[in-house]
Scaffold this motif. Structure first.
Motif, mmCIF file in Angstrom:
data_model
loop_
_atom_site.group_PDB
_atom_site.id
_atom_site.type_symbol
_atom_site.label_atom_id
_atom_site.label_comp_id
_atom_site.label_asym_id
_atom_site.label_seq_id
_atom_site.Cartn_x
_atom_site.Cartn_y
_atom_site.Cartn_z
ATOM 1 N N LEU A 71 0.816 -1.219 0.000
ATOM 2 C CA LEU A 71 0.000 0.000 0.000
ATOM 3 C C LEU A 71 0.850 1.270 0.000
ATOM 4 N N ASP A 72 2.167 1.091 -0.141
ATOM 5 C CA ASP A 72 3.051 2.265 -0.051
ATOM 6 C C ASP A 72 3.778 2.514 -1.378
ATOM 7 N N GLU A 73 3.063 2.226 -2.484
ATOM 8 C CA GLU A 73 3.696 2.395 -3.802
ATOM 9 C C GLU A 73 2.941 3.390 -4.660
ATOM 10 N N ILE A 74 3.703 4.023 -5.567
ATOM 11 C CA ILE A 74 3.099 4.896 -6.588
ATOM 12 C C ILE A 74 3.357 4.218 -7.933
ATOM 13 N N ARG A 75 2.299 4.004 -8.710
ATOM 14 C CA ARG A 75 2.506 3.371 -10.023
ATOM 15 C C ARG A 75 1.653 4.071 -11.087
ATOM 16 N N GLU A 76 1.960 3.765 -12.357
ATOM 17 C CA GLU A 76 1.174 4.303 -13.474
ATOM 18 C C GLU A 76 0.233 3.214 -13.960
ATOM 19 N N GLU A 77 -1.009 3.589 -14.254
ATOM 20 C CA GLU A 77 -1.974 2.597 -14.740
ATOM 21 C C GLU A 77 -3.031 3.307 -15.573
ATOM 22 N N ASP A 78 -3.216 2.927 -16.814
ATOM 23 C CA ASP A 78 -4.269 3.465 -17.689
ATOM 24 C C ASP A 78 -4.328 4.995 -17.679
ATOM 25 N N GLY A 79 -3.220 5.634 -17.891
ATOM 26 C CA GLY A 79 -3.214 7.099 -17.983
ATOM 27 C C GLY A 79 -3.391 7.807 -16.651
ATOM 28 N N ALA A 80 -3.256 7.066 -15.561
ATOM 29 C CA ALA A 80 -3.415 7.696 -14.233
ATOM 30 C C ALA A 80 -2.256 7.283 -13.327
ATOM 31 N N LEU A 81 -2.065 8.061 -12.278
ATOM 32 C CA LEU A 81 -1.152 7.660 -11.211
ATOM 33 C C LEU A 81 -1.995 6.987 -10.133
ATOM 34 N N VAL A 82 -1.501 5.884 -9.616
ATOM 35 C CA VAL A 82 -2.209 5.211 -8.526
ATOM 36 C C VAL A 82 -1.306 5.287 -7.294
ATOM 37 N N ILE A 83 -1.815 5.947 -6.268
ATOM 38 C CA ILE A 83 -1.007 6.216 -5.070
ATOM 39 C C ILE A 83 -1.593 5.431 -3.901
ATOM 40 N N GLY A 84 -0.838 4.494 -3.367
ATOM 41 C CA GLY A 84 -1.318 3.669 -2.247
ATOM 42 C C GLY A 84 -1.562 4.520 -1.007
ATOM 43 N N THR A 85 -2.490 4.079 -0.188
ATOM 44 C CA THR A 85 -2.891 4.892 0.974
ATOM 45 C C THR A 85 -1.745 5.133 1.961
ATOM 46 N N LEU A 86 -0.748 4.227 1.986
ATOM 47 C CA LEU A 86 0.342 4.374 2.958
ATOM 48 C C LEU A 86 1.542 5.153 2.419
ATOM 49 N N VAL A 87 1.433 5.684 1.202
ATOM 50 C CA VAL A 87 2.559 6.479 0.685
ATOM 51 C C VAL A 87 2.680 7.745 1.541
ATOM 52 N N ARG A 88 3.897 8.025 1.981
ATOM 53 C CA ARG A 88 4.105 9.168 2.873
ATOM 54 C C ARG A 88 4.119 10.481 2.082
ATOM 55 N N LEU A 89 3.733 11.543 2.741
ATOM 56 C CA LEU A 89 3.616 12.841 2.062
ATOM 57 C C LEU A 89 4.947 13.248 1.423
ATOM 58 N N GLN A 90 6.053 13.012 2.116
ATOM 59 C CA GLN A 90 7.349 13.426 1.572
ATOM 60 C C GLN A 90 7.681 12.634 0.311
ATOM 61 N N ASP A 91 7.285 11.364 0.274
ATOM 62 C CA ASP A 91 7.557 10.542 -0.915
ATOM 63 C C ASP A 91 6.739 11.039 -2.114
ATOM 64 N N ILE A 92 5.537 11.536 -1.851
ATOM 65 C CA ILE A 92 4.731 12.108 -2.945
ATOM 66 C C ILE A 92 5.376 13.408 -3.425
ATOM 67 N N ALA A 93 5.803 14.238 -2.469
ATOM 68 C CA ALA A 93 6.440 15.516 -2.838
ATOM 69 C C ALA A 93 7.697 15.279 -3.677
ATOM 70 N N ASP A 94 8.427 14.198 -3.381
ATOM 71 C CA ASP A 94 9.695 13.922 -4.078
ATOM 72 C C ASP A 94 9.532 13.098 -5.348
ATOM 73 N N SER A 95 8.358 12.501 -5.549
ATOM 74 C CA SER A 95 8.182 11.563 -6.668
ATOM 75 C C SER A 95 8.264 12.285 -8.022
ATOM 76 N N HIS B 215 3.293 14.647 -13.511
ATOM 77 C CA HIS B 215 1.916 14.445 -13.987
ATOM 78 C C HIS B 215 0.844 14.988 -13.048
ATOM 79 N N ALA B 216 1.218 15.431 -11.867
ATOM 80 C CA ALA B 216 0.227 15.963 -10.915
ATOM 81 C C ALA B 216 0.957 16.944 -9.997
ATOM 82 N N GLN B 217 1.510 17.967 -10.612
ATOM 83 C CA GLN B 217 2.405 18.879 -9.871
ATOM 84 C C GLN B 217 1.729 19.493 -8.641
ATOM 85 N N ALA B 218 0.438 19.819 -8.785
ATOM 86 C CA ALA B 218 -0.256 20.451 -7.647
ATOM 87 C C ALA B 218 -0.217 19.545 -6.421
ATOM 88 N N LEU B 219 -0.360 18.247 -6.629
ATOM 89 C CA LEU B 219 -0.357 17.323 -5.491
ATOM 90 C C LEU B 219 1.031 17.237 -4.858
#
Ligand SMILES: Cc1cc2nc3c(=O)[nH]c(=O)nc-3n(C[C@H](O)[C@H](O)[C@H](O)COP(=O)(O)OP(=O)(O)OC[C@H]3O[C@@H](n4cnc5c(N)ncnc54)[C@H](O)[C@@H]3O)c2cc1C
Length: 314
Positions: free
Chosen positions: A58-82, A88-92
């Motif tokens: 639940l702590d992974e970010i992956r690409e699927e069908d034109g979307a990013l799928v972000i697991g619920t356990l991905v930490r905020l800092q990992d999203i900021a650094d991804s 593909h989702a700079q605002a987030l």
């Protein structure tokens, strides 16, 4: 803090089944939940806490069908650094990078961020001293009391507390979908008042992941009293969808993030200094300020304009 039993879940299904029982709560990073337990600010206290962090995958970010799928356990800092999210989702990425402090961003998860409880000081007052409207009581104490951080667009479910999550306006602007153990919920419908909660999840329903459509242009801005660590006084996210339409969302101004449809109309013909100003004006045309929060109106107007201009200039 009062004692409780700690259960390490091995699957989301197991966690959801446990969470549907009385006296059970779930924990992810714990940066929000543990504070509410220490202060005993809720009307009830759990006997069991189910830990989601022991669930694999639940702590992974992956690409699927034109979307990013972000697991619920991905930490905020990992999203900021991804790199994926930044592209593909700079605002987030910007929203997660501006939330709280480095320590909290390295503990706090995206699932916990969107499920965190509101930051109203009456709601969060230690020892559950105010049984306010958000807890099912009859009164919102902010109406006559100290409402400097509260809604400037009126009431939702009897409560004036402003939403305090930074990721929320970005997810709404990006047209994200929250995937739970039971269904898929558009982010725009997810952040509604639901008793003590700040979302529409039913008892025993858990967030599994968030799907974010890849979006070429999106931006996030936040205004807080301190730059180092602070909740937003106002935040704003804008995103251009595949048809070239711009979504504009304000956070911390209403009990849930709020789409500014009249402001969106003001930039239908394109974004420049004049239309961005008109969008800012339109966003705050129908405010309902309280006795101590009129100052937020100018901040909201300015953030809408500033975020739109960043969308076309950077
Ligand atoms: C000092 C301080 C400053 C902060 N500043 C900010 C800020 O500026 N911006 C901001 O956005 N936030 C801020 N936060 C709030 C928040 O703690 C973090 O943003 C964080 O993301 C919460 O995630 P967590 O994993 O720690 O959640 P937890 O504390 O583990 O959980 C929070 C809530 O979500 C529920 N939950 C967690 N995961 C799930 C799931 N998968 N399904 C269903 N329910 C779930 C829990 O039951 C709990 O009710 C701040 C917190 C503190 C203490």
């Amino acid at each position: 803090m009062r004692p409780f039993k700690h259960i390490q879940a091995s699957s989301l299904e197991e966690a959801a089944s446990l969470a549907s029982r009385e006296g059970v709560m779930v924990i992810a990073g714990g940066t929000d939940l543990l504070g509410t337990l220490k202060d005993e600010c809720l009307p009830w206290y759990p006997n069991y806490i189910v830990d989601l962090k022991t669930i694999p995958g639940l702590d992974e970010i992956r690409e699927e069908d034109g979307a990013l799928v972000i697991g619920t356990l991905v930490r905020l800092q990992d999203i900021a650094d991804s790199e994926l999210v930044r592209t593909h989702a700079q605002a987030l990425a910007e929203a997660c990078g501006r939330a709280a402090s480095p320590t909290i961003r390295n503990m706090g998860t995206i699932g916990g961020n969107i499920c965190q409880m509101h930051r109203c000081w009456y709601f969060r007052c230690p020892d559950n001293r105010f049984v306010c409207a958000r807890k099912g009581g009859r009164e919102c104490y902010a109406y006559k009391g100290d409402n400097r951080y509260h809604s400037i667009f009126g009431i939702q479910g009897g409560c004036l507390a402003a939403s305090s999550h930074d990721s929320a306006p970005a997810l709404v602007a990006l047209g994200a979908t929250v995937v739970t153990t039971a269904r898929e919920i558009p982010a725009e419908e997810f952040f509604m008042a639901n008793g003590c909660k700040s979302h529409v999840l039913e008892d025993g329903e858990l967030v599994k992941e968030i799907r974010v459509p890849k979006t070429a242009a999106s931006r996030f801005e936040k205004f807080a009293l301190r730059k180092s660590i602070d909740f937003p006084l106002v935040n704003c996210a804008v995103a251009e969808d595949a048809d070239g339409r711009v979504r504009i969302v304000l956070g911390a101004c209403y009990p849930s993030p709020k789409r500014m449809t009249e402001a969106e109309e003001a930039v239908r013909g394109g974004i420049d200094e004049k239309s961005a100003q008109a969008a800012g004006d339109a966003a705050v045309a129908n405010v309902m300020v309280l006795s101590r929060n009129e100052y937020k109106v100018e901040i909201a107007r300015t953030l809408v304009k500033r975020t739109l201009l960043r969308l076309v200039s950077e």
